[in-house]
Structure formats: C-alpha cells, structure tokens
Design a protein around this motif. Structure first.
Motif, mmCIF file in Angstrom:
data_model
loop_
_atom_site.group_PDB
_atom_site.id
_atom_site.type_symbol
_atom_site.label_atom_id
_atom_site.label_comp_id
_atom_site.label_asym_id
_atom_site.label_seq_id
_atom_site.Cartn_x
_atom_site.Cartn_y
_atom_site.Cartn_z
ATOM 1 N N LYS A 75 0.782 -1.188 0.009
ATOM 2 C CA LYS A 75 -0.058 0.048 0.126
ATOM 3 C C LYS A 75 0.922 1.121 -0.013
ATOM 4 O O LYS A 75 0.667 2.206 -0.846
ATOM 5 N N VAL A 76 1.977 1.156 0.946
ATOM 6 C CA VAL A 76 2.980 2.360 0.847
ATOM 7 C C VAL A 76 3.817 2.667 -0.404
ATOM 8 O O VAL A 76 3.815 3.774 -1.120
ATOM 9 N N ALA A 79 1.356 4.131 -3.024
ATOM 10 C CA ALA A 79 1.379 5.522 -2.934
ATOM 11 C C ALA A 79 2.657 6.366 -3.400
ATOM 12 O O ALA A 79 2.406 7.333 -4.150
ATOM 13 N N LEU A 80 3.584 5.662 -3.286
ATOM 14 C CA LEU A 80 4.845 6.480 -3.752
ATOM 15 C C LEU A 80 4.848 6.429 -5.189
ATOM 16 O O LEU A 80 5.292 7.227 -5.812
ATOM 17 N N ILE A 81 4.540 4.967 -5.809
ATOM 18 C CA ILE A 81 4.666 5.268 -7.126
ATOM 19 C C ILE A 81 3.683 5.924 -7.913
ATOM 20 O O ILE A 81 3.955 6.546 -8.913
ATOM 21 N N ARG A 82 2.419 6.270 -7.259
ATOM 22 C CA ARG A 82 1.206 6.832 -8.195
ATOM 23 C C ARG A 82 1.669 8.272 -8.044
ATOM 24 O O ARG A 82 1.190 8.889 -8.843
ATOM 25 N N ASN A 83 2.668 8.674 -6.985
ATOM 26 C CA ASN A 83 2.953 10.229 -6.929
ATOM 27 C C ASN A 83 4.377 10.349 -7.342
ATOM 28 O O ASN A 83 5.061 11.248 -7.080
ATOM 29 N N SER A 84 5.025 9.556 -8.131
ATOM 30 C CA SER A 84 6.430 9.619 -8.438
ATOM 31 C C SER A 84 6.384 9.093 -10.090
ATOM 32 O O SER A 84 5.609 8.483 -10.544
ATOM 33 N N GLN A 277 2.159 5.232 5.804
ATOM 34 C CA GLN A 277 0.869 5.523 4.964
ATOM 35 C C GLN A 277 0.119 6.476 5.381
ATOM 36 O O GLN A 277 -0.743 7.149 4.436
ATOM 37 N N ALA A 278 -0.017 6.995 6.532
ATOM 38 C CA ALA A 278 -0.746 7.876 7.162
ATOM 39 C C ALA A 278 -0.188 9.193 6.620
ATOM 40 O O ALA A 278 -0.997 10.074 6.403
ATOM 41 N N VAL A 279 1.080 9.401 6.591
ATOM 42 C CA VAL A 279 1.865 10.388 6.288
ATOM 43 C C VAL A 279 1.384 10.551 4.765
ATOM 44 O O VAL A 279 1.114 11.809 4.365
#
Length: 379
Positions: A75-76, A79-84, A277-279
């Motif tokens: 999940k983390v 999130a990193l891949i979707r925003n990079s 994940q929260a960050v």
C-alpha cells in the motif's frame, strides 16, 4: 558525564515533550520548532493521524521477516509510485540506506561502476553514501574513499560533460542541496543533464531525502522540473519521526535487484509502514500541497521584506518550506540566540540559517519566527 559518543555538538536543550509545532523542554520552556527534526516531522510532532495509525499497528503486529508478505508495504509502495515516476520500491531505514541501495542498484543494473555527484552535496555517512558526498569535511579522517566517485561543480553542465565516460553508471544529485547550503538546481542545467544522461546511457538518480514528501509544495522536488529520474530516494518526512527510507526506481531496473541482491532486516517494518501510510495519505493531497506552496511563498516574501535588506544578509533562497538565509558571518551564535528566544532553527554550512518548519505551520507562527529572526539579525 555522558556515556554517549560525542558525535553531535548538542545544544543546551533537553526535550520533555512535543506536539504540533511546539517543543517543550525539561524545565517547562516552550519553543517554536522551525527545524522539525531536520525536516522529519513534516506534519508536526505527534500528528494525530500518524499516532492513531501507529497505535492501531501496535495492537496488530510489530515485525515479521521480509521473507513473508507484509500487505501494508504494498500500500505504501503504491502511494509512492502513484505520486512519482517510479515503478518499484525498496524499503529500508534511513536516507543513507536508501542512497546505498541506489548506488548498488545503479552499478549492478548497468554493469558500470563510475558515479558522478556534485560538490557540496550530501548523501549520507556510510562509506558508499559518504563517498558520494562532495564535501571533504565529511570524508576527513576515514582513510581512502570508495573508488569510482567524482564530483562536479553544481549547475555546471560542462564539468559533467568532462567527467562522464563509457564507465559512468549514474549521476546522483539533489534538486536543492540541503546540507550544502540550500542551493537550487538551475532548470536549464537539469534539462541539459537529463539529455546528457540519455545520450550516454547513464542513469539519473535524485536524492529526495530532505526535499521529498511535500517539502517544496510537490510530492517530490524533481517534479518542479518536468523530468523523470530513473531512481529516487526518500526518507526523513516519510515516517514523520518513525525511521523509514525508500528507494523508488523504474521498471527497467527491476531484474537487477533479484532475491539475495540486497536486503534490510527492518526495512518496511510494519510500524514504519503504518506511519508512512498515514503521512502519504495526508501529504499527497492536492489541496494540502497547494497550501504548502502558498505558505512557502509567504515565508520567502516576508523574510525578504523583513530581513532581505539587512547588511548581514547576502541572500534568501529556497522553495516551498525549505528556506536558507545566507549571512556574511558564522551563524552559530544566531542559532544559539534564537534557541534562547524560543525558536528552533538549523544551519547549513557555517553561514546559512536553514528553515524547515512543519508543513502544518500557520502564517501566525511564520510571522512569529520572522520577528525573532529579524531581532536576532539586527542585534
């Protein structure tokens, strides 16, 4: 008499507790924190969403081997891949470890060993990351550095052209040199560097340990330049105080890091992943990032108006909420004076006051900090 190695030149401040932008010492004195643990606590101290995520994970499980699946890692990573610009993620414990992983990946994937970084850069203090750091004071006393590293002047494309050759694996850079003095990469230089790397089949790796996770008003600082690095490293703000690092890389590098090629026992630890994940859920929101950009503009403009014309100030530069005030003198006394007045700031080199407030800082708190900085500089 302390039993700790004297590896840090500590200030006379013993922390009792902290919340939001406020730190309280063991004597009950409070401080406005414009250092955020060197850019770590970007959502402020003990952010409720991060604390709740940690408490929930504490009641589930704390650690399992990376030989087993840990769903929260996926999940983390997503999130990193979707925003990079990346496709794959390796989790570790710090920025230094992320940069070590990047060095290993670049060499293994390309079969080449030479690495170019930049003067006044900072990539960490382990032997690989230290060798990549273009500061002699970081190397001093530790004997010969690892072979294959060279350093070009920052923003000098001709120097990089002279350094690059058929054995160059990767160029490592910070879009804003943090420890080196808040020096910002020139857009034309970055575009020429990307083209040069492509022409020579050289990877481009961007160290976002200090600039990433919203610090400049975008998820990562390289996104101000419309480029697509092959490797990105992140840490500091990723866990908001819980140790965690990540290396993000393109799909084309996937096969170089197969089973047994690299590892980290605590990398992707469930507690660290819960915090991350929260960050990311909080920071990677368009409206939040827009607020960071607006507060960064406000901070820069107010500083320019308040202290930009002071005789002791030579420049104010930065992006988002990463600002450097360059002075004509050693700023150590100023940093100490501001601590006495209840404001925590950092230095970068000997003559630059570095501001890395939590991204949640208010305009009122910015005004308070600027007033204190102005009074200190005036005196």
């Amino acid at each position: 008499m302390t039993t700790l190695f004297p590896t840090y030149k500590r200030f006379n401040l013993s922390v009792e507790r902290a919340s939001g932008t406020i730190v309280e010492d063991t004597n009950g004195k409070t401080y406005l924190d414009f250092g955020a643990g060197i850019g770590v606590c970007s959502l402020g101290h003990r952010h409720p969403d991060v604390q709740q995520a940690l408490e929930s994970q504490l009641n589930t499980y704390w650690h399992v081997s990376n030989l087993y699946h840990n769903p929260i890692q996926e999940k983390v990573a997503d999130a990193l891949i979707r925003n990079s610009s990346g496709d794959q993620v390796f989790f570790c414990n710090s920025g230094t470890e992320a940069n070590e992983a990047a060095i290993k990946l670049a060499r293994k994937a390309t079969g080449k060993h030479k690495i170019i970084s930049f003067e006044q850069s900072f990539h960490g203090r382990t032997f690989g990351a230290m060798a990549a750091t273009g500061q002699e004071k970081i190397h001093s006393g530790f004997g010969p550095m690892l072979e294959g590293f060279s350093y070009a002047p920052f923003n000098d494309i001709d120097a990089v052209k002279q350094a690059i050759d058929n054995d160059t694996a990767v160029v490592m850079m910070e879009m804003i040199q943090g420890e080196g003095g808040i020096h910002i990469a020139d857009p034309e230089f970055v575009q020429e560097l990307v083209q040069l790397c492509r022409q020579n089949d050289v990877l481009l790796m961007v160290d976002e340990v200090q600039t990433g996770i919203g610090r400049t008003g975008k998820p990562f600082a390289y996104q101000h330049y419309s480029v697509s690095p092959d490797i990105i490293t992140s840490a500091k703000a990723l866990g908001n105080g819980v140790p965690v690092g990540a290396m993000i890389a393109k799909e084309s590098l996937h096969d170089a890091f197969g089973p047994g090629s690299h590892a980290a026992t605590f990398g992707g630890n469930p507690l660290a992943m819960a915090a991350a994940q929260a960050v990311l859920k909080h920071v990677f929101q368009d409206d939040f990032l827009q607020e960071v950009a607006e507060k960064g503009t406000y901070l820069s403009q107010r500083l320019s108006e308040s202290v930009g014309n002071f005789s002791g100030v030579s420049a104010i530069r930065g992006k988002g909420l990463m600002i450097g005030i360059e002075c004509h003198q050693d700023v150590s006394p100023l940093v100490g004076r501001l601590l006495d007045e209840g404001l925590l700031v950092l230095s970068a080199g000997s003559n630059i006051i570095r501001l890395l407030p939590p991204l949640t800082v208010s305009e009122k708190e910015i005004d308070t900090a600027i007033q204190l900085i102005g009074d200190a500089l005036m005196d």
